[in-house]
Design a protein around this motif. Structure first.
Motif, mmCIF file in Angstrom:
data_model
loop_
_atom_site.group_PDB
_atom_site.id
_atom_site.type_symbol
_atom_site.label_atom_id
_atom_site.label_comp_id
_atom_site.label_asym_id
_atom_site.label_seq_id
_atom_site.Cartn_x
_atom_site.Cartn_y
_atom_site.Cartn_z
ATOM 1 N N ASP A 243 0.838 -1.213 0.000
ATOM 2 C CA ASP A 243 0.000 0.000 0.000
ATOM 3 C C ASP A 243 0.865 1.252 0.000
ATOM 4 O OD1 ASP A 243 -2.448 1.454 0.143
ATOM 5 O OD2 ASP A 243 -2.226 1.636 2.309
ATOM 6 N N LEU A 244 1.912 1.251 0.836
ATOM 7 C CA LEU A 244 2.839 2.384 0.926
ATOM 8 C C LEU A 244 3.456 2.701 -0.440
ATOM 9 C CD1 LEU A 244 4.814 4.213 2.854
ATOM 10 C CD2 LEU A 244 6.374 2.300 2.587
ATOM 11 N N LEU A 245 3.926 1.658 -1.121
ATOM 12 C CA LEU A 245 4.578 1.858 -2.420
ATOM 13 C C LEU A 245 3.570 2.273 -3.492
ATOM 14 C CD1 LEU A 245 6.931 -1.275 -2.231
ATOM 15 C CD2 LEU A 245 7.632 1.117 -2.025
ATOM 16 N N CYS A 246 2.388 1.682 -3.463
ATOM 17 C CA CYS A 246 1.349 2.049 -4.441
ATOM 18 C C CYS A 246 0.929 3.500 -4.273
ATOM 19 C CB CYS A 246 0.131 1.135 -4.295
ATOM 20 S SG CYS A 246 0.348 -0.512 -4.983
ATOM 21 N N ARG A 247 0.713 3.911 -3.031
ATOM 22 C CA ARG A 247 0.300 5.295 -2.769
ATOM 23 C C ARG A 247 1.394 6.278 -3.158
ATOM 24 N NH1 ARG A 247 -4.080 6.078 0.830
ATOM 25 N NH2 ARG A 247 -4.975 4.133 1.563
ATOM 26 N N GLY A 248 2.654 5.813 -3.056
ATOM 27 C CA GLY A 248 3.780 6.663 -3.427
ATOM 28 C C GLY A 248 4.044 6.664 -4.919
ATOM 29 N N GLY A 249 3.173 6.007 -5.687
ATOM 30 C CA GLY A 249 3.325 5.973 -7.144
ATOM 31 C C GLY A 249 4.321 4.948 -7.646
ATOM 32 N N VAL A 274 -5.756 -1.940 -7.152
ATOM 33 C CA VAL A 274 -6.189 -0.548 -6.927
ATOM 34 C C VAL A 274 -5.091 0.421 -7.351
ATOM 35 C CG1 VAL A 274 -6.795 1.147 -5.144
ATOM 36 C CG2 VAL A 274 -7.821 -1.126 -5.085
ATOM 37 N N GLY A 275 -3.819 0.064 -7.045
ATOM 38 C CA GLY A 275 -2.690 0.910 -7.436
ATOM 39 C C GLY A 275 -2.593 1.069 -8.942
ATOM 40 N N TYR A 276 -2.726 -0.035 -9.663
ATOM 41 C CA TYR A 276 -2.689 0.025 -11.132
ATOM 42 C C TYR A 276 -3.914 0.756 -11.684
ATOM 43 C CZ TYR A 276 1.392 -3.027 -11.572
ATOM 44 O OH TYR A 276 2.672 -3.544 -11.528
ATOM 45 N N LYS A 277 -5.059 0.606 -11.002
ATOM 46 C CA LYS A 277 -6.270 1.309 -11.434
ATOM 47 C C LYS A 277 -6.069 2.825 -11.336
ATOM 48 C CE LYS A 277 -11.033 2.168 -9.913
ATOM 49 N NZ LYS A 277 -10.806 3.408 -9.171
ATOM 50 N N LYS A 278 -5.501 3.272 -10.192
ATOM 51 C CA LYS A 278 -5.256 4.712 -10.018
ATOM 52 C C LYS A 278 -4.287 5.236 -11.072
ATOM 53 C CE LYS A 278 -6.212 5.255 -5.078
ATOM 54 N NZ LYS A 278 -5.626 5.493 -3.741
ATOM 55 N N SER A 279 -3.306 4.406 -11.419
ATOM 56 C CA SER A 279 -2.311 4.809 -12.416
ATOM 57 C C SER A 279 -2.783 4.551 -13.847
ATOM 58 C CB SER A 279 -0.996 4.061 -12.175
ATOM 59 O OG SER A 279 -0.525 4.271 -10.868
ATOM 60 N N ARG A 280 -3.961 3.927 -13.973
ATOM 61 C CA ARG A 280 -4.551 3.588 -15.278
ATOM 62 C C ARG A 280 -3.609 2.722 -16.122
ATOM 63 N NH1 ARG A 280 -8.598 8.328 -17.365
ATOM 64 N NH2 ARG A 280 -9.512 8.823 -15.354
ATOM 65 N N MET A 281 -2.926 1.802 -15.454
ATOM 66 C CA MET A 281 -2.001 0.893 -16.137
ATOM 67 C C MET A 281 -2.753 -0.407 -16.416
ATOM 68 S SD MET A 281 1.249 1.878 -13.709
ATOM 69 C CE MET A 281 2.552 0.986 -14.560
ATOM 70 N N LEU A 282 -3.447 -0.414 -17.531
ATOM 71 C CA LEU A 282 -4.419 -1.457 -17.840
ATOM 72 C C LEU A 282 -3.801 -2.841 -17.987
ATOM 73 C CD1 LEU A 282 -7.369 -2.102 -18.416
ATOM 74 C CD2 LEU A 282 -6.979 -1.511 -20.800
ATOM 75 N N GLN A 283 -2.717 -2.922 -18.730
ATOM 76 C CA GLN A 283 -2.126 -4.232 -19.001
ATOM 77 C C GLN A 283 -1.664 -4.917 -17.720
ATOM 78 O OE1 GLN A 283 0.938 -4.103 -21.989
ATOM 79 N NE2 GLN A 283 1.335 -6.287 -21.928
ATOM 80 N N GLN A 284 -0.954 -4.157 -16.867
ATOM 81 C CA GLN A 284 -0.469 -4.720 -15.600
ATOM 82 C C GLN A 284 -1.641 -5.077 -14.684
ATOM 83 O OE1 GLN A 284 0.558 -1.968 -17.128
ATOM 84 N NE2 GLN A 284 2.694 -1.437 -16.646
ATOM 85 N N ALA A 285 -2.677 -4.225 -14.686
ATOM 86 C CA ALA A 285 -3.853 -4.466 -13.848
ATOM 87 C C ALA A 285 -4.529 -5.782 -14.215
ATOM 88 C CB ALA A 285 -4.843 -3.314 -13.984
ATOM 89 N N ILE A 304 -15.587 -5.511 -9.060
ATOM 90 C CA ILE A 304 -15.956 -4.093 -9.082
ATOM 91 C C ILE A 304 -14.737 -3.231 -9.414
ATOM 92 C CG2 ILE A 304 -16.776 -2.142 -7.690
ATOM 93 C CD1 ILE A 304 -18.988 -4.080 -8.449
ATOM 94 N N ILE A 305 -13.586 -3.531 -8.782
ATOM 95 C CA ILE A 305 -12.367 -2.742 -9.049
ATOM 96 C C ILE A 305 -11.980 -2.849 -10.515
ATOM 97 C CG2 ILE A 305 -9.915 -2.449 -8.521
ATOM 98 C CD1 ILE A 305 -10.557 -3.660 -5.708
ATOM 99 N N LEU A 306 -11.995 -4.093 -11.051
ATOM 100 C CA LEU A 306 -11.632 -4.303 -12.451
ATOM 101 C C LEU A 306 -12.641 -3.616 -13.380
ATOM 102 C CD1 LEU A 306 -9.711 -5.650 -14.457
ATOM 103 C CD2 LEU A 306 -11.142 -7.716 -14.337
ATOM 104 N N SER A 307 -13.918 -3.759 -13.052
ATOM 105 C CA SER A 307 -14.965 -3.117 -13.845
ATOM 106 C C SER A 307 -14.802 -1.604 -13.851
ATOM 107 C CB SER A 307 -16.332 -3.502 -13.270
ATOM 108 O OG SER A 307 -17.352 -2.721 -13.814
ATOM 109 N N ASN A 308 -14.497 -1.049 -12.669
ATOM 110 C CA ASN A 308 -14.305 0.399 -12.559
ATOM 111 C C ASN A 308 -13.089 0.881 -13.341
ATOM 112 O OD1 ASN A 308 -16.516 0.405 -10.924
ATOM 113 N ND2 ASN A 308 -15.438 0.853 -9.023
ATOM 114 N N LEU A 309 -12.036 0.047 -13.374
ATOM 115 C CA LEU A 309 -10.853 0.393 -14.163
ATOM 116 C C LEU A 309 -11.220 0.508 -15.646
ATOM 117 C CD1 LEU A 309 -7.851 0.765 -14.806
ATOM 118 C CD2 LEU A 309 -7.596 -1.719 -14.695
#
Length: 469
Positions: A243-249, A274-285, A304-309
């Motif tokens: 979570d720490l690393l994801c929030r830090g980008g 969630v981290g990849y969703k925020k960064s809109r990194m579709l392939q990795q997500a 829901i997370i995947l659908s929202n992405l």
């Protein structure tokens, strides 16, 4: 029999305890008051709350132990109104609460964010001159922190004559959920100076504080410190670091870290998603989602997370495919639910649910809110609504989010300068966050929101999270 049941309770050995219960029925000890209280306590500790209540109802002369077991049991499973009702009933029959029952009901208040009742119980303790031991003090610290009164929690904590690891950890976790990362680190330094031994909960608090404060370097340093102290990381600790690393980008670094954990659990994969969703990194997500759905094929949140992405990047066909899979598997999303305490009772609101007896008054208040916030130049963040519908429908959907209903009810039932305090089961959405900032300014009201991640304190148009959550 009573002592064997107590042993089963201590390790939540449900099957063995049921065998003991069968032996009790055969032996004819069912009317023994010690055995009866032990049965209530056993089923309550094992979270078989309906059976515990059945055992409790069969007792003709209930003692303090059985009342306390039921109160604590209800609090343990989150049945807050039932725990508080049981506490009132106990007082009604003339049984004075002890430290155990008080810890139970205070814990219930902490879970629900029921500050007014928590304050009343604290006043009751002082009025009756009940001895406040270490456990009761720690419960009060936890209650005030989780009800949004972090200053009061700190005051009680600082006045505690004796502090154990649990007390220090409760204070650190309390500061963490309020986003007060620097304060949490300062308390940890004091803890080490006091020679109190940090435990696994302490580091969950520290790592989550760093995550919520964006303190990536500090978080890494304390991870190393935890390992130096010989504390073996649990999945919760690994989750905090991801979570720490994801929030830090640093999402890719978080992914590599997750792969280094012994068998990453669904929480870690979900945090990455969630981290990849925020960064809109579709392939990795999509790679992470595949792992997650393999581990938890029936958890609605994952879909829901995947659908929202897919919705955020306007891939409506893929979003529809995910929703279709949910429907085929019979998976239903957990609805957003927000509670608010008014006059000692919890009122719960679900998105779009108008079953509340004062629904018409709430609708009128929402209309007033809408007029006032739009007069400030507010533009709805319709991207928060992840459905392929027009903007007007999206705005209507946003206005019926559960936190909006609860805040409207707070405006309807309370007057300034009283703060409005609400508790939400999901993370607050971006649009509701912006709207709550505006409401706090135009109505001149302090609004405290506890969502599933942290506290948000809205005052005069700003939030304590500084828009980082």
């Amino acid at each position: 029999m009573a002592f064997v049941l107590k042993a089963c309770s201590a390790i939540m050995a449900l099957e063995e305890g049921q065998q003991v219960h069968a032996r009790i029925l055969r032996s004819g000890f069912t009317l023994n008051p010690y055995v009866q209280s032990s049965l209530v306590n056993f089923y309550a500790k094992c979270e078989e709350i309906k059976i515990a209540r059945k055992m409790f109802d069969e007792i003709t002369e209930r003692n303090l132990v059985s009342w306390s077991a039921m109160i604590t049991g209800y609090a343990r499973v989150g049945m807050v109104n039932e725990a508080l009702s049981m506490f009132r009933q106990m007082q009604g029959v003339g049984i004075e609460p002890d430290e155990v029952s008080l810890v139970g009901v205070i814990s219930a208040c902490a879970m629900a964010g029921a500050l007014d009742i928590g304050k009343w119980i604290h006043a009751y303790i002082n009025k009756r001159k009940i001895d406040i031991d270490l456990e009761l003090n720690t419960a009060l610290v936890n209650m005030y922190a989780k009800c949004g009164c972090i200053e009061k929690a700190k005051e009680i904590f600082d006045e505690m004559p004796v502090k154990d690891s649990k007390a220090w950890s409760s204070m650190i976790v309390g500061l963490a959920i309020h986003g007060l990362a620097e304060d949490a680190l300062e308390v940890f330094s004091r803890m080490e100076e006091a020679k109190a031994k940090p435990n696994h909960v302490t580091f969950i608090g520290i790592l989550s504080a760093c995550a919520r404060g964006g303190l990536v370097s500090e978080g890494k340093r304390h991870w190393s410190r935890m390992l130096e102290l010989g504390i073996e990381p649990s999945m919760e600790h690994y989750g905090c670091m991801v979570d720490l690393l994801c929030r830090g980008g640093l999402v890719d670094e978080a992914y590599n870290f997750a792969l280094s954990t012994p068998s990453p659990n669904p929480v870690i994969w979900r945090t990455l998603l969630v981290g990849y969703k925020k960064s809109r990194m579709l392939q990795q997500a999509e790679i992470v989602a595949e792992q997650l759905l393999e581990l938890e094929p029936l958890n609605a949140e994952n879909y829901i997370i995947l659908s929202n992405l897919y919705a955020t990047v306007s891939q409506w066909e893929k979003m529809s495919h995910v929703r279709k899979k949910m429907k085929e598997k019979g998976i239903k999303a957990v609805p957003g639910c927000t509670s608010i305490e008014i006059d000692g009772f919890l009122h719960e609101f679900v998105m779009g649910d108008w079953s509340h007896p004062e629904a018409e008054e709430i609708k009128r208040t929402l209309k007033d809110v809408s007029v006032r916030i739009h007069s400030t130049g507010y533009e709805p963040c319709v991207s928060s609504v992840l459905h392929n519908v027009d903007d007007e429908e999206k705005e209507n959907s946003l206005s019926e989010h559960s936190e909006r209903l609860a805040i409207a009810y707070g405006l309807l039932k309370t007057k300034a300068p009283a703060a409005i305090r609400i508790v939400k089961n999901l993370t607050v959405c971006w649009d509701c966050h912006e709207v709550t900032k505006i409401i706090s300014k135009v109505y001149n009201r302090e609004i405290i929101v506890r969502d599933r991640v942290r506290f948000h304190k809205f005052v005069n148009g700003t939030c304590s999270c500084r828009d980082y959550w």
